[in-house]
Design a protein around this motif. Sequence first.
Motif, PDB file in Angstrom:
ATOM      1  N   UNK A  53       0.855  -1.091  -0.168  1.00  0.00           N
ATOM      2  CA  UNK A  53      -0.149  -0.039  -0.190  1.00  0.00           C
ATOM      3  C   UNK A  53       0.670   1.481  -0.191  1.00  0.00           C
ATOM      4  N   UNK A  54       0.610   2.133  -0.220  1.00  0.00           N
ATOM      5  CA  UNK A  54       0.642   3.869  -0.105  1.00  0.00           C
ATOM      6  C   UNK A  54      -0.512   3.906   0.764  1.00  0.00           C
ATOM      7  N   UNK A  55      -0.451   4.777   2.449  1.00  0.00           N
ATOM      8  CA  UNK A  55      -0.693   5.656   3.501  1.00  0.00           C
ATOM      9  C   UNK A  55      -0.201   7.236   2.472  1.00  0.00           C
ATOM     10  N   UNK A  56      -1.024   7.926   2.703  1.00  0.00           N
ATOM     11  CA  UNK A  56      -1.075   9.079   2.709  1.00  0.00           C
ATOM     12  C   UNK A  56      -1.547   9.890   4.524  1.00  0.00           C
ATOM     13  N   UNK A  57      -0.790  10.317   5.016  1.00  0.00           N
ATOM     14  CA  UNK A  57      -1.230  10.744   6.487  1.00  0.00           C
ATOM     15  C   UNK A  57      -0.249  12.216   7.182  1.00  0.00           C
ATOM     16  N   UNK A 110       4.619   9.995   3.520  1.00  0.00           N
ATOM     17  CA  UNK A 110       3.458   9.055   2.658  1.00  0.00           C
ATOM     18  C   UNK A 110       4.801   7.857   3.134  1.00  0.00           C
ATOM     19  N   UNK A 111       3.796   6.857   3.425  1.00  0.00           N
ATOM     20  CA  UNK A 111       4.294   6.026   3.818  1.00  0.00           C
ATOM     21  C   UNK A 111       3.563   4.549   2.535  1.00  0.00           C
ATOM     22  N   UNK A 112       5.003   3.920   2.392  1.00  0.00           N
ATOM     23  CA  UNK A 112       4.828   2.562   0.906  1.00  0.00           C
ATOM     24  C   UNK A 112       5.425   1.611   2.482  1.00  0.00           C
ATOM     25  N   UNK A 113       4.412   0.808   1.881  1.00  0.00           N
ATOM     26  CA  UNK A 113       5.551  -1.292   2.991  1.00  0.00           C
ATOM     27  C   UNK A 113       3.587  -2.080   2.191  1.00  0.00           C
ATOM     28  N   UNK A 114       4.239  -3.143   3.409  1.00  0.00           N
ATOM     29  CA  UNK A 114       3.313  -3.604   3.125  1.00  0.00           C
ATOM     30  C   UNK A 114       2.125  -3.620   4.749  1.00  0.00           C
ATOM     31  N   UNK A 115       0.776  -3.756   4.429  1.00  0.00           N
ATOM     32  CA  UNK A 115      -0.194  -3.636   5.488  1.00  0.00           C
ATOM     33  C   UNK A 115       0.301  -4.577   6.649  1.00  0.00           C
ATOM     34  N   UNK A 116       0.764  -4.884   7.920  1.00  0.00           N
ATOM     35  CA  UNK A 116       0.331  -6.046   8.628  1.00  0.00           C
ATOM     36  C   UNK A 116       0.083  -6.167   9.807  1.00  0.00           C
ATOM     37  N   UNK A 117      -0.907  -5.079  10.032  1.00  0.00           N
ATOM     38  CA  UNK A 117      -2.180  -5.853  11.502  1.00  0.00           C
ATOM     39  C   UNK A 117      -3.120  -3.842  10.371  1.00  0.00           C
ATOM     40  N   UNK A 127      -5.821   8.867   3.501  1.00  0.00           N
ATOM     41  CA  UNK A 127      -6.136   7.696   2.566  1.00  0.00           C
ATOM     42  C   UNK A 127      -4.528   6.318   2.706  1.00  0.00           C
ATOM     43  N   UNK A 128      -5.501   5.636   1.741  1.00  0.00           N
ATOM     44  CA  UNK A 128      -4.359   4.045   1.535  1.00  0.00           C
ATOM     45  C   UNK A 128      -5.379   4.137   0.479  1.00  0.00           C
ATOM     46  N   UNK A 129      -4.086   3.904  -0.305  1.00  0.00           N
ATOM     47  CA  UNK A 129      -4.312   2.904  -1.976  1.00  0.00           C
ATOM     48  C   UNK A 129      -3.488   1.525  -1.957  1.00  0.00           C
ATOM     49  N   UNK A 130      -4.224   0.709  -2.890  1.00  0.00           N
ATOM     50  CA  UNK A 130      -3.334  -0.590  -2.956  1.00  0.00           C
ATOM     51  C   UNK A 130      -2.397  -0.557  -4.264  1.00  0.00           C
ATOM     52  N   UNK A 131      -1.464  -0.970  -4.408  1.00  0.00           N
ATOM     53  CA  UNK A 131      -0.092  -0.990  -4.962  1.00  0.00           C
ATOM     54  C   UNK A 131      -0.554  -2.525  -5.272  1.00  0.00           C
ATOM     55  N   UNK A 132       0.204  -2.330  -7.006  1.00  0.00           N
ATOM     56  CA  UNK A 132       0.295  -4.050  -7.137  1.00  0.00           C
ATOM     57  C   UNK A 132       2.088  -3.431  -6.721  1.00  0.00           C
ATOM     58  N   UNK A 133       1.852  -4.961  -6.583  1.00  0.00           N
ATOM     59  CA  UNK A 133       3.922  -6.375  -5.596  1.00  0.00           C
ATOM     60  C   UNK A 133       4.514  -6.308  -6.287  1.00  0.00           C
ATOM     61  N   UNK A 134       5.782  -4.860  -5.223  1.00  0.00           N
ATOM     62  CA  UNK A 134       6.818  -5.114  -6.475  1.00  0.00           C
ATOM     63  C   UNK A 134       7.847  -6.409  -6.714  1.00  0.00           C
TER      64      UNK A 134
END
Length: 82
Positions: free
Chosen positions: A10-14, A34-41, A75-82
């Motif tokens: 995801x890309x999370x804008x906060x 902005x933070x990009x990564x895997x939504x773990x919890x 905002x949270x946006x789902x991205x294509x996996x790297x």
Amino acid sequence: MRLPPKMSFILCRWTDITGGINLEQSKIRPVKCSTVGWLLEIKKDYILIASSIYEGDDEEKVIDGTAIPLGCINQIKRLKRP
């Protein structure tokens, strides 16, 4: 706000809370992030995003992570996996 499923990339804008010492009040204000990564919890009041997940046999993942309060998320946006 609808959140993507866990382990989505995801890309999370906060908006980050900031503070200042010995500064003019006009210079102290929240900043957009902005933070990009895997939504773990997904918890009741925050999410945990991993920007790095280290390989290993540990039962609990070893990560570089950011916990973001739900109230700070714009905002949270789902991205294509790297």
